[in-house]
Design an enzyme around this catalytic site. Structure first.
Site, PDB file in Angstrom:
ATOM      1  N   LYS A  54       0.843  -1.194   0.000  1.00 30.46           N
ATOM      2  CA  LYS A  54       0.000   0.000   0.000  1.00 30.46           C
ATOM      3  C   LYS A  54       0.882   1.249   0.000  1.00 30.46           C
ATOM      4  CE  LYS A  54      -0.367   0.248   5.049  1.00 30.46           C
ATOM      5  NZ  LYS A  54      -1.269   0.323   6.212  1.00 30.46           N
TER       6      LYS A  54
ATOM      7  N   TYR B 250      17.225  31.256   5.818  1.00 31.45           N
ATOM      8  CA  TYR B 250      16.184  32.103   6.390  1.00 31.45           C
ATOM      9  C   TYR B 250      16.331  32.235   7.904  1.00 31.45           C
ATOM     10  CZ  TYR B 250      13.708  31.560   1.929  1.00 31.45           C
ATOM     11  OH  TYR B 250      13.356  31.565   0.604  1.00 31.45           O
TER      12      TYR B 250
END
Length: 390
Positions: A46, A275
């Protein structure tokens, strides 16, 4: 080696990659088969094979002796069929309104968790003229997906009638452990007992199951007494340990995520990076830019906390991880890192590189989440593997 782009078919060179070792998949299935004893192994593929590629993993697992495949949704099962995988596959999670007709036409087994789902399955069988191979998904205490004790007898009676009419073939009874990663937890035995009682109740009402299965990866590796007729491992197929505190069980991690360095540049003491300037160079040093970021599954929460391996040596990330890139500190003095060298974000750990488990511990999560996270511009490539049943 084969390459499968995750997002686009026309690719520039030197993108980040998730390299999948199909020989490791085969090895892990062999380990699981040894632990399973006489029980069969269903390889769970899955979520696109836990991020490893469902079709490629399915083929490798089947070639290594997995008896069948498991997925969450009908759509995942149909994708395997479109890719030519013909082995038995079971789908067990269905949103309301799921049309089971395509599943029946593609010979996909369906697990039902309610009388409503079973009614929808019968409707699809009537429209297609196909006999549905059905498994009952039972809730034995996880309180998630599955038919509960109160509704189970009515579903069994409906199964018996439908089987008598030739609309369905009753295949299996399955459930899922709540404490599989804690093998000695007493609730594992409670769930096994409840599942056994549900199988007996069905038998008393004229319904027998060919296969009963409960065990996930940790139970498959530690609780042979819970194997029933089949075990249903997921994460262990991919080589990640389901119980880190108990070691690796001889499993081999199949995924290596790496990205070529795109720039190497010197900075001076006092220069700050990325940043918010959360990191400042204390001495003159050299930085390397790695063009992969949180849009590709490099968790922003790892900023200033993780390392990569380049040419066999570890280097720390410095500054915030950005959407598309992050920076590592190569240290002062001469460096042996050049543009184009691979930065290994995580891998098996056999050459000293970080592992998915390392990331999981830094993020206070599980290795399942780590290996299913690579996305965006990361390209999946494959090594190893050989032909076999599909």
């Amino acid at each position: 080696m084969t390459t499968t782009p995750t997002m686009t078919q026309k690719l520039p060179q030197a993108l980040p990659t998730a390299s999948i070792d199909l020989d490791a998949i085969a090895h892990n299935v062999a380990v699981l088969r040894e632990h399973a004893g006489p029980a069969a192994v269903m390889a769970v593929v899955k979520a696109d094979g836990y991020g490893h590629g469902a079709t490629q993993v399915a083929r490798a697992a089947l070639a290594a002796g997995a008896a069948e495949l498991g997925v969450a949704t009908v759509g995942e099962a149909l994708a395997l069929r479109r890719d030519g995988v013909t082995a038995r596959v079971l789908a067990w999670l269905h949103p309301p309104g799921t049309d089971f007709a395509p599943a029946l036409l593609a010979d996909v087994d369906v697990a039902v968790s309610s009388l409503r789902q079973f009614t929808d399955l019968l409707d699809a069988a009537g429209r297609t003229g196909r006999t549905a191979d059905v498994t009952v998904k039972a809730d034995t205490g996880l309180s998630r997906n599955g038919v509960g004790e109160a509704d189970y007898p009515a579903l069994v009676d409906a199964l018996r009638r439908a089987a008598s009419d030739g609309a369905v073939r009753v295949r299996g009874l399955m459930s899922h452990l709540a404490h599989g990663d804690d093998p000695e937890h007493p609730f594992n035995d409670v769930q096994a007992r409840r599942l056994t009682e549900m199988a007996k109740l069905a038998g008393a009402r004229g319904v027998s199951y060919d296969v009963v299965h409960l065990s996930n990866s940790p139970a498959a590796l530690t609780r042979p007494d819970l194997a029933f007729d089949m075990v249903r491992p997921g994460i262990a197929v991919y080589g990640q340990t389901p119980i880190p505190q108990r070691g690796d069980f001889g499993l081999r991690p199949a995924m290596t995520v790496k990205c070529p360095v795109s720039a190497v540049r010197p900075v001076r003491a006092g220069d700050a990076v990325s940043y918010g300037h959360t990191w400042t160079a204390q001495t003159d040093t050299t930085l390397a830019l790695v063009p992969a970021g949180y849009a590709d599954g490099v968790f922003r929460a790892l900023s200033n906390r993780f390392e990569v391996s380049i040419n066999g040596r570890r280097y720390p990330n410095v500054g915030r991880i950005c959407m598309d890139q992050f920076v590592v500190d190569l240290g002062p003095g001469p460096v042996d890192v050049a543009e184009g060298d691979d930065a290994i974000l995580f891998g098996p750990g056999t050459d000293g590189e970080p592992t998915a488990q390392d990331w999981a511990e830094l993020l206070d999560t599980i290795n399942y989440e780590v290996v299913t996270s690579p996305r965006g511009r990361i390209v999946r490539t494959y090594v190893g593997g050989k032909g076999g049943p599909q």
